[in-house]
Design an enzyme around this catalytic site. Sequence first.
Site, PDB file in Angstrom:
ATOM      1  N   ARG A  22      10.308 -41.147  66.899  1.00  0.00           N
ATOM      2  CA  ARG A  22       9.483 -40.446  65.912  1.00  0.00           C
ATOM      3  C   ARG A  22       8.055 -41.000  65.918  1.00  0.00           C
ATOM      4  O   ARG A  22       7.080 -40.260  65.767  1.00  0.00           O
ATOM      5  CB  ARG A  22      10.125 -40.579  64.523  1.00  0.00           C
ATOM      6  CG  ARG A  22       9.423 -39.763  63.458  1.00  0.00           C
ATOM      7  CD  ARG A  22      10.197 -39.722  62.166  1.00  0.00           C
ATOM      8  NE  ARG A  22      10.273 -41.033  61.537  1.00  0.00           N
ATOM      9  CZ  ARG A  22      11.017 -41.298  60.480  1.00  0.00           C
ATOM     10  NH1 ARG A  22      11.766 -40.351  59.934  1.00  0.00           N
ATOM     11  NH2 ARG A  22      11.038 -42.498  59.944  1.00  0.00           N
ATOM     12  N   LYS A  78       4.304 -38.659  60.801  1.00  0.00           N
ATOM     13  CA  LYS A  78       4.364 -39.769  59.842  1.00  0.00           C
ATOM     14  C   LYS A  78       3.035 -40.534  59.866  1.00  0.00           C
ATOM     15  O   LYS A  78       2.943 -41.668  60.346  1.00  0.00           O
ATOM     16  CB  LYS A  78       5.555 -40.677  60.150  1.00  0.00           C
ATOM     17  CG  LYS A  78       6.013 -41.459  58.937  1.00  0.00           C
ATOM     18  CD  LYS A  78       7.414 -41.999  59.127  1.00  0.00           C
ATOM     19  CE  LYS A  78       7.750 -43.098  58.144  1.00  0.00           C
ATOM     20  NZ  LYS A  78       7.721 -42.698  56.754  1.00  0.00           N
ATOM     21  N   GLU A  84      11.156 -31.885  50.483  1.00  0.00           N
ATOM     22  CA  GLU A  84      11.641 -33.269  50.516  1.00  0.00           C
ATOM     23  C   GLU A  84      11.104 -34.001  49.298  1.00  0.00           C
ATOM     24  O   GLU A  84      10.394 -33.419  48.473  1.00  0.00           O
ATOM     25  CB  GLU A  84      11.206 -33.943  51.815  1.00  0.00           C
ATOM     26  CG  GLU A  84       9.703 -34.030  51.972  1.00  0.00           C
ATOM     27  CD  GLU A  84       9.264 -34.566  53.343  1.00  0.00           C
ATOM     28  OE1 GLU A  84      10.011 -35.338  53.952  1.00  0.00           O
ATOM     29  OE2 GLU A  84       8.150 -34.198  53.761  1.00  0.00           O
TER      30      GLU A  84
END
Length: 329
Positions: A84, A181, A214
């Site tokens: 990720r 991220k 989320e």
Amino acid sequence: MTVHARTLPVLTDSDVLAGFRTLRSQQPVEYWAFYSSQMKGIVTDPALMVLPFDDHIVHRGHGIFDTAAIVEGKIYDLEAHLDRFLRSADRSKLRLPCTREEMRDIVVQTAAASGRRDGSIRYWLSSGPGSLELTPARGAEPGFFVMIFAGLSYPDRWYTEGLRVMTTTYPIKAPLYAITKATNYLPNVLMQMEAKEKGFDNGVFIDADGNVGESSNMNVAFVTKKGALVHPKFDHILAGCTSLRLLELARANQDRAQVAGVEVRDIPVAEARTCREMLLLGSSIKVAPVVQWDDQAIGNGKPGPVSKALLQLLEQDMRTSDRLIAIPY
Ligand SMILES: Cc1ncc(COP(=O)(O)O)c(C=O)c1O
């Protein structure tokens, strides 16, 4: 009335170090080891865990990060977190300072230098120092930083009694920014502050189509009336390593997980509100039950069996799976 400004000292290098030591003594932190590619090594004194102010990660938010866990002297699921991290680097147009193998080795060595057998590893990639502009400075070297720290801690009550969440009034990040991220967590910070100010434990983002997104630093999942574990699609929220692993574990162990199937799809808020269970999932929270969403109870208003079963499955996986790297202390 005349205001007399205090004459500010011009500091020496030892004054600066003393200042940082005083700062740390006033506000003790649980940071055990820190690697910086800029310092070319590891420090264990929190006063030395610093980086140049003109690094673009600081003043422009041009940086990314990820967090993995140390469990009983081993690093859990680091490859998924590195995958990720590299995807986020690519989307952020950040150059890598070294190879993936070298980054993994630096993470492992920094964990070993901490001497800690349980904790968290957070690591960052920055576009580097050299100017106060937007695009990376000429000749800027990307920065790689690794922090070994105590991890975020949440109240026991969240697991025994369950959490209360609210629908945030802040807009969800656009998909490209939600799946990356990056260090810009302003919407996530504001959502959590808003929830706490209103007496809730956390918030939930809803997307423009009225589907569940989320939470602040964790994913959200549900158990439908028919007993299926449902999770929002990962095209507009962060692909949580915990969620992805739990979906896999639940699929393979439906009896133990107490679920009748696993689905990854859009979840309209109206359907979500009728679910038996609502769960928060993430590396720091692991699996925690939500018992109230806005002014409505979830299920019977008590933590449900699936949240407990999934927490057990995850905790077992964190200790026994083949996704563990032993730390060479
Ligand atoms: C916005 C957001 N969503 C979800 C997660 C959960 O991801 P993970 O399970 O990899 O910790 C995180 C935490 O990293 C997060 O910051």
